[in-house]
Design an enzyme around this catalytic site. Structure first.
Site, PDB file in Angstrom:
ATOM      1  N   GLU A 174       0.850  -1.181  -0.135  1.00 14.20           N
ATOM      2  CA  GLU A 174      -0.044   0.128  -0.030  1.00 14.20           C
ATOM      3  C   GLU A 174       0.975   1.166   0.241  1.00 14.20           C
ATOM      4  O   GLU A 174       0.157   2.399   0.165  1.00 14.20           O
ATOM      5  CB  GLU A 174      -0.882   0.022   1.143  1.00 14.20           C
ATOM      6  CG  GLU A 174      -1.780  -1.233   1.145  1.00 14.20           C
ATOM      7  CD  GLU A 174      -3.083  -1.214   0.496  1.00 14.20           C
ATOM      8  OE1 GLU A 174      -3.639   0.169   0.613  1.00 14.20           O
ATOM      9  OE2 GLU A 174      -3.822  -1.980  -0.057  1.00 14.20           O
ATOM     10  N   HIS A 250      -4.120   1.794   7.600  1.00 16.38           N
ATOM     11  CA  HIS A 250      -2.837   1.968   7.109  1.00 16.38           C
ATOM     12  C   HIS A 250      -2.183   2.524   8.506  1.00 16.38           C
ATOM     13  O   HIS A 250      -2.505   3.091   9.201  1.00 16.38           O
ATOM     14  CB  HIS A 250      -2.491   3.118   6.131  1.00 16.38           C
ATOM     15  CG  HIS A 250      -3.223   2.661   5.009  1.00 16.38           C
ATOM     16  ND1 HIS A 250      -3.748   3.474   3.886  1.00 16.38           N
ATOM     17  CD2 HIS A 250      -2.816   1.550   4.253  1.00 16.38           C
ATOM     18  CE1 HIS A 250      -4.011   2.875   2.787  1.00 16.38           C
ATOM     19  NE2 HIS A 250      -3.461   1.664   2.940  1.00 16.38           N
ATOM     20  N   CYS A 371      -2.566  11.444   3.722  1.00 17.90           N
ATOM     21  CA  CYS A 371      -3.015  10.551   2.733  1.00 17.90           C
ATOM     22  C   CYS A 371      -2.690  11.334   1.205  1.00 17.90           C
ATOM     23  O   CYS A 371      -2.438  10.519  -0.037  1.00 17.90           O
ATOM     24  CB  CYS A 371      -4.563  10.196   2.658  1.00 17.90           C
ATOM     25  SG  CYS A 371      -4.832   8.873   3.979  1.00 17.90           S
TER      26      CYS A 371
END
Length: 445
Positions: A174, A250, A371
């Site tokens: 990721e 995350h 993000c």
């Protein structure tokens, strides 16, 4: 060697919508099927970029990806003209249509993992596009991510862009959302910290029970090999499975680092003491002392951290030797988080300033300030070698605001994804954007 950190923010795409596609992401799920405002989302992101660039921070952007993903739709049996493909997908599987329209590449922390030249064996800055294979709506992003990175960082003397790892569960990757670089300064050798959620080849290893662990140890190790990282300066830490099950999908939702500072929640890691010991030992080898700022559960619960995105903030180094913490407006609206942050700034520790932004459109879809950005530390020569058309300036800001005002809708309902006109609008907007950024051929349209 002197280096400067650039934050490459994702420019929100014209198809920004709330489809609730990300199981395990609390904000994404809670706003499913709400109407979105792509125009406002893009303008909020641009305002953040402009403000930080005006402060003197290195600021650039990564462009959105073409949508809808007709390759995905046609590869699973939807046939005919573009309009027919959209109509059939809308009728037979609106969820898959939403996947094809996802604007999630705006979260460039997931675009790739980056290792600056000071850390790599060959002295180049390395990028590995993340395969994002845990979610259908993101699993196709890596091809355009690699294409965009190669267009911006095309000088192979300075840069190496690697394709994504094999798209299998063993190599779930990721990107930078699970990677932190800790150092004395951006231009010196650093410790690269990879945080993983599970181990593919060890069935006895701890793992979450409710939500998926999207990053594997095996993927993190593979990226480190590709980048030529030193074993002595590379640390692998397991994320706490229990916090994954609480919506921490995350590591950047529960910890953030910059320079020698690691700002983290008490429950972030499976073995907090062991993680800190590994980091302190490795950082001693690069002449840096770890400054670990621990947030206790008694002050900020995991739930408050997830809902406010306290740790999905940006830690930015300032000229006075201190750091600014870039937070979403939601942090000020959460009583526990706001009280904690006031105490943090008053404590005399590394963080002496809070910079808040209204990023509500992004936040409602499950992504905050961190993000939206990919961190890239570049020497002066490397910064000069990258494509300059994506570096945020006052002139580029105004050009992009006009572009957004021209091409973006201010309301997008789930049912609008079946409208063939939307696909044409997105296509036209991105053709125009590639000209603005000076990146002809950026899209395989």
């Amino acid at each position: 060697m002197r280096a400067r950190e650039f934050n490459f923010d994702g420019l929100v795409g014209p198809s920004h919508n709330y489809a609730g596609l990300s199981f395990g992401n609390v904000a994404s799920f809670s706003n499913v099927k709400s109407a979105s405002n792509p125009k406002l989302a893009a303008l909020q992101g641009l305002a953040k970029m402009r403000a930080l660039a005006a402060r003197g921070f290195g600021q650039a952007l990564l462009p959105p990806q073409d949508r809808p993903n007709f390759r995905l739709l046609r590869s699973i049996g939807f046939t005919g003209s573009d309009a027919e493909v959209l109509a059939k997908a809308a009728k037979e599987s609106p969820v898959i249509l939403a996947c094809a329209y996802s604007a999630s590449p705006m979260w460039t922390a997931n675009a790739a993992t980056v290792s600056p030249s000071a850390d790599s064996a060959d002295g180049r800055t390395h990028f590995t596009a993340a395969n994002l294979n845990n979610k259908l709506h993101r699993a196709f992003e890596h091809a355009q991510s690699a294409r965009s990175l190669r267009a911006i960082f095309k000088d192979e003397k300075h840069f190496a862009v690697h394709d994504a790892l094999p798209g299998t569960p063993a190599f779930g990757d990721e990107g930078a959302a699970n990677h932190t670089r800790l150092c004395k300064d951006h231009g010196s050798a650093a410790v690269e910290m990879f945080v993983y959620g599970r181990t593919e080849f060890d069935a006895s290893a701890p793992a979450p029970k409710k939500y998926p662990a999207r990053q594997t140890l095996e993927a993190s190790q593979a990226v480190a090999r590709l980048h030529g990282l030193s074993a002595e300066r590379t640390v692998y830490i397991q994320q706490n499975p229990d916090v994954i099950d609480q919506g921490v999908f995350h590591n950047d939702v529960i910890a953030v680092g910059n320079g020698n500072v690691l700002f983290y929640h008490e429950q972030a890691f499976a073995d907090e003491a062991g993680a800190l010991e590994q980091l302190r030992r490795a950082m001693g080898g690069v002449g840096a002392d770890l400054n670990a700022i621990r947030v206790d559960t008694a002050k900020v619960s995991v739930a408050d951290a997830v809902h406010s995105y306290l740790f999905n903030s940006q830690l930015l180094s300032k000229d006075n030797g201190k750091m600014a913490l870039v937070i979403p407006q939601e942090c000020e609206e959460n009583a526990a988080v706001a009280a904690y942050l006031q105490g943090l700034v008053a404590s005399g520790n590394a963080v002496d300033e809070l910079i808040h932004f209204d990023l509500r459109q992004s936040m409602r879809n499950g992504g905050g300030p961190a993000c939206l950005r990919l961190r890239v530390a570049l020497t002066d020569a490397e910064a000069a070698a990258m494509h300059q058309g994506v570096v945020m300036t006052e002139a580029l800001y105004h050009t992009l605001v006009a572009w957004v005002q021209k091409h973006y809708r201010d309301r997008l309902e789930p049912s609008d994804l079946a409208d063939p006109a939307l696909a044409i609008e997105v296509h036209t907007a991105l053709e125009d954007l590639s000209r603005i950024l000076g990146l002809p051929g950026l899209y395989d349209l």
